[in-house]
Scaffold this motif. Structure first.
Motif, mmCIF file in Angstrom:
data_model
loop_
_atom_site.group_PDB
_atom_site.id
_atom_site.type_symbol
_atom_site.label_atom_id
_atom_site.label_comp_id
_atom_site.label_asym_id
_atom_site.label_seq_id
_atom_site.Cartn_x
_atom_site.Cartn_y
_atom_site.Cartn_z
ATOM 1 N N VAL A 79 -109.476 72.078 -42.328
ATOM 2 C CA VAL A 79 -109.438 71.166 -41.187
ATOM 3 C C VAL A 79 -110.592 70.167 -41.163
ATOM 4 N N GLN A 80 -111.633 70.407 -41.950
ATOM 5 C CA GLN A 80 -112.804 69.532 -41.907
ATOM 6 C C GLN A 80 -112.885 68.565 -43.080
ATOM 7 N N ASP A 81 -112.282 68.903 -44.195
ATOM 8 C CA ASP A 81 -112.283 68.020 -45.357
ATOM 9 C C ASP A 81 -111.028 67.155 -45.353
ATOM 10 N N VAL A 82 -111.177 65.908 -45.768
ATOM 11 C CA VAL A 82 -110.009 65.040 -45.912
ATOM 12 C C VAL A 82 -109.868 64.629 -47.376
ATOM 13 N N TYR A 83 -108.640 64.348 -47.770
ATOM 14 C CA TYR A 83 -108.362 63.927 -49.142
ATOM 15 C C TYR A 83 -107.173 62.985 -49.125
ATOM 16 N N GLU A 84 -107.036 62.193 -50.172
ATOM 17 C CA GLU A 84 -105.865 61.332 -50.298
ATOM 18 C C GLU A 84 -104.736 62.180 -50.874
ATOM 19 N N PRO A 85 -103.614 62.315 -50.152
ATOM 20 C CA PRO A 85 -102.601 63.301 -50.520
ATOM 21 C C PRO A 85 -101.767 62.942 -51.740
ATOM 22 N N GLY A 86 -101.800 61.685 -52.157
ATOM 23 C CA GLY A 86 -101.002 61.311 -53.320
ATOM 24 C C GLY A 86 -99.521 61.508 -53.073
ATOM 25 N N SER A 87 -98.811 61.968 -54.085
ATOM 26 C CA SER A 87 -97.360 62.000 -54.028
ATOM 27 C C SER A 87 -96.780 62.971 -53.014
ATOM 28 N N ALA A 88 -97.588 63.919 -52.531
ATOM 29 C CA ALA A 88 -97.094 64.802 -51.476
ATOM 30 C C ALA A 88 -96.711 63.999 -50.235
ATOM 31 N N SER A 89 -97.301 62.808 -50.096
ATOM 32 C CA SER A 89 -97.025 61.955 -48.940
ATOM 33 C C SER A 89 -95.742 61.150 -49.092
ATOM 34 N N LYS A 90 -95.146 61.155 -50.283
ATOM 35 C CA LYS A 90 -93.944 60.344 -50.507
ATOM 36 C C LYS A 90 -92.758 60.802 -49.673
ATOM 37 N N VAL A 91 -92.800 62.043 -49.210
ATOM 38 C CA VAL A 91 -91.718 62.525 -48.360
ATOM 39 C C VAL A 91 -91.656 61.720 -47.061
ATOM 40 N N ILE A 92 -92.795 61.196 -46.590
ATOM 41 C CA ILE A 92 -92.796 60.375 -45.370
ATOM 42 C C ILE A 92 -92.170 59.016 -45.657
ATOM 43 N N THR A 93 -92.470 58.447 -46.814
ATOM 44 C CA THR A 93 -91.842 57.169 -47.187
ATOM 45 C C THR A 93 -90.333 57.337 -47.264
ATOM 46 N N ALA A 94 -89.897 58.454 -47.860
ATOM 47 C CA ALA A 94 -88.456 58.722 -47.949
ATOM 48 C C ALA A 94 -87.865 58.921 -46.562
ATOM 49 N N ALA A 95 -88.568 59.617 -45.689
ATOM 50 C CA ALA A 95 -88.080 59.841 -44.329
ATOM 51 C C ALA A 95 -87.937 58.526 -43.569
ATOM 52 N N ALA A 96 -88.934 57.645 -43.716
ATOM 53 C CA ALA A 96 -88.874 56.346 -43.039
ATOM 54 C C ALA A 96 -87.683 55.528 -43.529
ATOM 55 N N ALA A 97 -87.417 55.593 -44.835
ATOM 56 C CA ALA A 97 -86.287 54.849 -45.399
ATOM 57 C C ALA A 97 -84.958 55.384 -44.887
ATOM 58 N N LEU A 98 -84.817 56.701 -44.821
ATOM 59 C CA LEU A 98 -83.576 57.305 -44.346
ATOM 60 C C LEU A 98 -83.389 57.059 -42.850
#
Length: 587
Positions: free
Chosen positions: A273-292
């Motif tokens: 909960v305290q560290d942040v990172y750039e999620p990379g391709s795991a985040s592509k599911v949101i792009t797909a969700a937005a498109a659908l």
């Protein structure tokens, strides 16, 4: 004459004595009463027993036991230096420190707190006036480092300093009592004198949502993964998607709660909960969700996908060179094509993509209940540069916590409804009555139909012929999930160095009961599909067995035929290049 002089002297003496008596008994009586009381009266604080912290099944993670504390009345110590020399070796405390405490000029001083009862008894047996032992609770953690970042620890005064020990300090600490008594010049209690006791009130227990067994297995799997893949550290989270209950949360490096004072700052960071990172391709599911959701793409609509895309004066790559391919949205997600995902994002648009990133929880702390939770980083869409749409689409240029990414996939698993993660089940009082925590917040993020479509697409990532997550597969179960391998930004924005590998998924896909997320910091090899995915399999398999969850019904694969109509596969998994102007290197 002599008799007269003698008489006058006697009368004068009597007058002086009488005057002094009047002064002492009348004018200054209050002063002397207070002085006598100060020498005789003592009030001892009676510490309240701190409540325990237990897992969902009542297994103790933190508890208090009785220990002995040595205290002194410095006013009664004849020789502070000599007494200090006598006690130093017995207590393991420097003589100079003890001498300072024994000379503080007050009526009370701690000599040694929460020590072995036998040591305390041996000191009291010396019969030094003004020194005695009292009972004081000692905080102990039976499993040492288990759930260290969740439970946290207390300080010398039993005040919560980290984790839930800090967050729930007022619940756990109870209310201290007191005992007023009278003592003789040697500091011993005058038994015949009246004493007044206000008993302490014990604190309540805090009941967690985590399962001790699942927690143990997650920590063991994470430690093994860090060692096997030579990673700097990592996080594993196990969650119930429908309720938001965190069943396990492991971080590495970690530390032993019983000896926290010797641990490093880095080992005490709650990466989940305290560290942040750039999620990379795991985040592509949101792009797909937005498109659908917006209707700009359907799962089986075919797109022409090159291996390189020039956009906004930048060049984006797939990981491996290939000719122009005809890929569906499902295949783009399965094979984790950077270029294909960016093409979809351009159709979605920056405002809509930013909106869905926010709906899924980017840029806002989840409220799981652990201290120091980060909100991540999501720049407002109005400030995006021309390259931020394509980079955000593939999970770069934004930053999340592992807990936020778990919420994303739990939302998909829960039919499109986001449920706030939670780690506390409730508070239990001395009678054993549980006061449940407030019901978690929830909101619909995407339509249930969209969530079902995404689930079928994520099935292909694990079970498809060219999916990047094959190592996450569990025999007999359908697993849906997504790999991620993203470059790590150098603090200060001076480029990238190192990689974050991840796999987040859920099972059984048709009726998701458990979600697991694995994030590894700079492993070798760098691929999420090669490091995080097999670690996911170990943790998920244990959780399913522990909870008695069977395979459930089987969902039809979107690629039940080898490929969707018109689609052609990449030569191998199209691990996405998540950084513009650089060869693709991430899944």
């Amino acid at each position: 004459m002599r008799l007269i002089v003698l008489l006058l002297l006697m009368v004068s003496s009597l007058v002086v004595v009488a005057g002094r008596l009047v002064w002492v008994q009348g004018v200054s009586s209050g002063h002397f009463v207070a002085l006598a009381s100060g020498q005789r009266d003592r009030t001892v604080i009676l510490a309240a027993r701190r409540g325990s912290i237990v897992d969902r099944n009542g297994n103790t993670l933190a508890m208090s036991v009785d220990a002995r504390t040595l205290v002194a009345d410095p006013r009664l110590i004849v020789s502070p230096q000599a007494t200090a020399q006598t006690l130093a070796s017995m207590l393991g405390v420097p003589a100079a420190d003890l001498a300072a405490r024994l000379s503080n000029g007050t009526g009370f001083a701690y000599l040694a707190r929460r020590i072995d009862p036998q040591v305390a008894a041996s000191v009291v047996a010396l019969g030094i006036p003004g020194i005695q032992s009292i009972t004081e609770p000692l905080r102990v953690y039976p499993d040492g480092q288990l759930a260290a970042h969740i439970v946290g620890f207390t300080g010398t005064d039993a005040q919560g300093l980290a984790g839930l020990e800090s967050t729930y300090d007022s619940v756990l600490s109870g209310k201290a009592g007191s005992m007023a008594m009278q003592t003789d010049p040697q500091g011993r209690e005058i038994v015949s004198a009246k004493s007044q006791t206000s008993p302490p009130v014990a604190g309540d227990d805090v009941v967690l949502t985590i399962d001790q067994n699942i927690q143990y297995e997650a920590e063991a799997a994470l430690a093994q993964a860090v060692q096997t893949y030579h990673a700097n550290g990592g996080t594993i989270i196990v969650m119930r998607p429908s309720t938001g209950e965190v069943l396990g949360l492991a971080n590495f490096p970690t530390f032993d709660l019983n000896t926290y004072s010797t641990s490093t700052v880095a080992s005490r960071v709650d990466r989940a909960v305290q560290d942040v990172y750039e999620p990379g391709s795991a985040s592509k599911v949101i792009t797909a969700a937005a498109a659908l959701e917006s209707g700009v793409e359907s799962p089986d609509e075919v797109m022409s996908v090159p291996d390189t895309l020039h956009l906004a004066n930048s060049t984006f790559h797939d990981a491996e060179p290939h000719k122009v391919l005809n890929l569906t949205l499902s295949q783009i997600l399965e094979q984790s094509s950077n270029v294909g995902t960016i093409q979809v994002a351009v159709k979605v648009g920056k405002d809509r993509l930013s909106s869905y990133l926010q709906k899924f929880g980017y840029g806002k702390a989840t409220g799981v209940g652990l201290p120091g939770e980060s909100a991540g980083i999501l720049p407002p869409a109005r400030t995006w540069s021309a390259t931020q749409l394509p980079t955000a689409a593939i999970g770069q240029g934004v930053a999340v916590t592992p807990m936020q990414m778990m919420s994303v996939y739990s939302t998909v698993a829960n039919g499109g409804v986001w449920v706030q993660p939670r780690i506390v089940e409730g508070e239990r009082d001395a009678s054993g009555t549980l006061r449940p925590a407030a019901a978690p917040l929830s909101r619909r993020v995407i339509r249930s139909e969209t969530a079902q479509t995404l689930t079928s697409m994520l099935l292909e990532v694990v079970g498809g012929s060219t999916g990047t997550g094959a190592a996450a597969a569990i025999p007999g179960y359908q697993v849906a999930g997504k790999t991620g391998t993203a470059q790590k930004p150098i603090p200060g924005g001076a480029g990238y160095s190192g990689y974050t590998a991840s796999f987040i998924g859920f099972a059984p896909a048709a009726n998701p009961q458990v979600a697991v997320g694995v994030v590894l910091d700079d492993p070798t090899p760098i691929w999420g599909g090669s490091t995080a995915a097999p670690t996911f399999r170990i943790v998920m398999q244990n959780a399913l067995q522990r909870l008695g969850i069977g395979p459930g019904p089987v969902l039809p694969m979107r690629g039940g035929a080898p490929l969707s109509p018109g689609g052609t596969p990449l030569p191998g998994p199209a691990r996405s290049g998540d950084v513009p102007m650089a060869p693709g290197v991430a899944e």
